[in-house]
Design a protein around this motif. Sequence first.
Motif, PDB file in Angstrom:
ATOM      1  N   SER A 191       0.937  -1.149   0.097  1.00 52.25           N
ATOM      2  CA  SER A 191      -0.054   0.016  -0.076  1.00 52.25           C
ATOM      3  C   SER A 191       1.058   1.200  -0.027  1.00 52.25           C
ATOM      4  CB  SER A 191      -0.916   0.034   1.118  1.00 52.25           C
ATOM      5  OG  SER A 191      -1.418   1.349   1.590  1.00 52.25           O
ATOM      6  N   PRO A 192       0.211   2.370  -0.734  1.00 54.05           N
ATOM      7  CA  PRO A 192       1.219   3.485  -0.696  1.00 54.05           C
ATOM      8  C   PRO A 192       1.135   4.302   0.538  1.00 54.05           C
ATOM      9  CG  PRO A 192      -0.555   3.844  -2.137  1.00 54.05           C
ATOM     10  CD  PRO A 192      -0.561   2.303  -1.816  1.00 54.05           C
ATOM     11  N   PHE A 193       0.084   3.901   1.396  1.00 54.12           N
ATOM     12  CA  PHE A 193       0.085   4.563   2.819  1.00 54.12           C
ATOM     13  C   PHE A 193       0.351   3.725   3.804  1.00 54.12           C
ATOM     14  CE2 PHE A 193      -3.363   6.241  -0.378  1.00 54.12           C
ATOM     15  CZ  PHE A 193      -3.033   7.384  -0.245  1.00 54.12           C
ATOM     16  N   SER A 220       1.506  22.227  15.005  1.00 56.82           N
ATOM     17  CA  SER A 220       2.607  22.860  14.278  1.00 56.82           C
ATOM     18  C   SER A 220       2.976  21.882  13.434  1.00 56.82           C
ATOM     19  CB  SER A 220       3.688  23.027  15.525  1.00 56.82           C
ATOM     20  OG  SER A 220       4.830  23.164  14.963  1.00 56.82           O
ATOM     21  N   PRO A 221       3.738  22.080  12.240  1.00 53.43           N
ATOM     22  CA  PRO A 221       4.477  21.306  11.154  1.00 53.43           C
ATOM     23  C   PRO A 221       5.125  20.164  11.868  1.00 53.43           C
ATOM     24  CG  PRO A 221       4.209  23.565  10.259  1.00 53.43           C
ATOM     25  CD  PRO A 221       4.020  23.721  11.751  1.00 53.43           C
ATOM     26  N   ASP A 222       5.934  20.624  13.087  1.00 51.54           N
ATOM     27  CA  ASP A 222       7.045  19.547  13.333  1.00 51.54           C
ATOM     28  C   ASP A 222       6.349  18.609  14.481  1.00 51.54           C
ATOM     29  OD1 ASP A 222       6.418  21.441  15.306  1.00 51.54           O
ATOM     30  OD2 ASP A 222       8.382  21.724  15.909  1.00 51.54           O
ATOM     31  N   ARG A 255       0.792  14.985  13.600  1.00 54.30           N
ATOM     32  CA  ARG A 255      -0.113  16.090  13.012  1.00 54.30           C
ATOM     33  C   ARG A 255      -1.232  15.524  12.547  1.00 54.30           C
ATOM     34  NH1 ARG A 255       1.643  20.721   8.761  1.00 54.30           N
ATOM     35  NH2 ARG A 255      -0.073  21.974   8.991  1.00 54.30           N
ATOM     36  N   TYR A 256      -0.962  14.923  11.253  1.00 54.54           N
ATOM     37  CA  TYR A 256      -2.145  14.006  10.698  1.00 54.54           C
ATOM     38  C   TYR A 256      -2.059  12.669  11.093  1.00 54.54           C
ATOM     39  CZ  TYR A 256      -2.693  18.458   8.180  1.00 54.54           C
ATOM     40  OH  TYR A 256      -2.831  19.713   7.592  1.00 54.54           O
ATOM     41  N   THR A 257      -3.046  11.952  11.671  1.00 58.02           N
ATOM     42  CA  THR A 257      -3.430  10.789  12.344  1.00 58.02           C
ATOM     43  C   THR A 257      -2.980   9.714  11.186  1.00 58.02           C
ATOM     44  OG1 THR A 257      -5.726  10.965  12.345  1.00 58.02           O
ATOM     45  CG2 THR A 257      -4.523  11.426  14.300  1.00 58.02           C
ATOM     46  N   GLN A 303       1.220  16.708   3.216  1.00 60.61           N
ATOM     47  CA  GLN A 303       2.004  16.094   2.079  1.00 60.61           C
ATOM     48  C   GLN A 303       1.230  16.068   0.818  1.00 60.61           C
ATOM     49  OE1 GLN A 303       3.295  12.155   3.353  1.00 60.61           O
ATOM     50  NE2 GLN A 303       4.074  11.633   1.426  1.00 60.61           N
ATOM     51  N   TYR A 304      -0.008  15.830   0.986  1.00 63.89           N
ATOM     52  CA  TYR A 304      -0.870  15.496  -0.506  1.00 63.89           C
ATOM     53  C   TYR A 304      -1.785  16.668  -0.730  1.00 63.89           C
ATOM     54  CZ  TYR A 304       0.690  10.478   0.539  1.00 63.89           C
ATOM     55  OH  TYR A 304       1.495   9.318   0.748  1.00 63.89           O
ATOM     56  N   GLY A 305      -1.891  17.798   0.018  1.00 69.09           N
ATOM     57  CA  GLY A 305      -2.803  18.656  -0.291  1.00 69.09           C
ATOM     58  C   GLY A 305      -4.236  18.487   0.054  1.00 69.09           C
ATOM     59  N   TYR A 306      -5.080  19.311   0.045  1.00 73.34           N
ATOM     60  CA  TYR A 306      -6.330  19.046   0.513  1.00 73.34           C
ATOM     61  C   TYR A 306      -7.053  18.503  -0.531  1.00 73.34           C
ATOM     62  CZ  TYR A 306      -5.783  21.764   4.671  1.00 73.34           C
ATOM     63  OH  TYR A 306      -5.565  22.150   5.981  1.00 73.34           O
TER      64      TYR A 306
END
Length: 230
Positions: free
Chosen positions: A97-99, A167-169, A173-175, A183-186
């Motif tokens: 899987s790519p994810f 924060s981006p660090d 941040r994204y579960t 990373q992928y955009g909305y």
Amino acid sequence: MMITPGARRLPTVAFRALIAAAAVTGLVIDCAYGSVPVVLSFFTIWTNILVAITFALSAHRLQRREPDVAPFWRGGVLLFILITGLVFHLVLANPSSPFNVVEDLDKLSGAKAVSNQLLHTVTPIGAVLDFLLLTAPRTLRPRYAAQWLAYPLLYVVFALIRGALLSPDVPTRYTYPFIDAAQYGYARVALNAAVLGLVFYAIGLALVTADRHRPPRENRISSPAEGPLK
């Protein structure tokens, strides 16, 4: 010798209590070994909380010979925990899987590994077995499949708002990688969510269809009551 309804009821009560206990055990381990706010931000955790509440309440009501949790809620929880198991095993734990997050999963050991299996494998399998063997058939409605989508949609909105505020660090941040807007955009995240939504809707319809074609059996003793979850 005739088996009384009470005797048939006890295995169902015990099985549902075990499913609830498995969910609670996994949740407690995760909270004990991680940051509680971070742990509580995952779809898996949300859904296993629902599993714990629904199955414990169902066991309690069955033990007291009260009407069971309404089919809409039981069916929804089944769909959500089934989604949890399928996404984990087919997307996150799948090297092709790519994810996938196989590298992170390989680092799990001890209690964390036990928790991972309880929340992603044991509770989904338990919920499916309960549906197939112990739940009264022909209580789910086709309209439920669309209504159930409100829950994963709510989660995606929550996860995106949370990610935008952090924060981006922040590592979490994204579960989930397929909703990583940084990373992928909305636009790509919206597409991923739409595809998953269609898959979830199809699975929901499949559950309704399976429910309609299940033969009635004496050991299925859940009440087909349509009342709300109280």
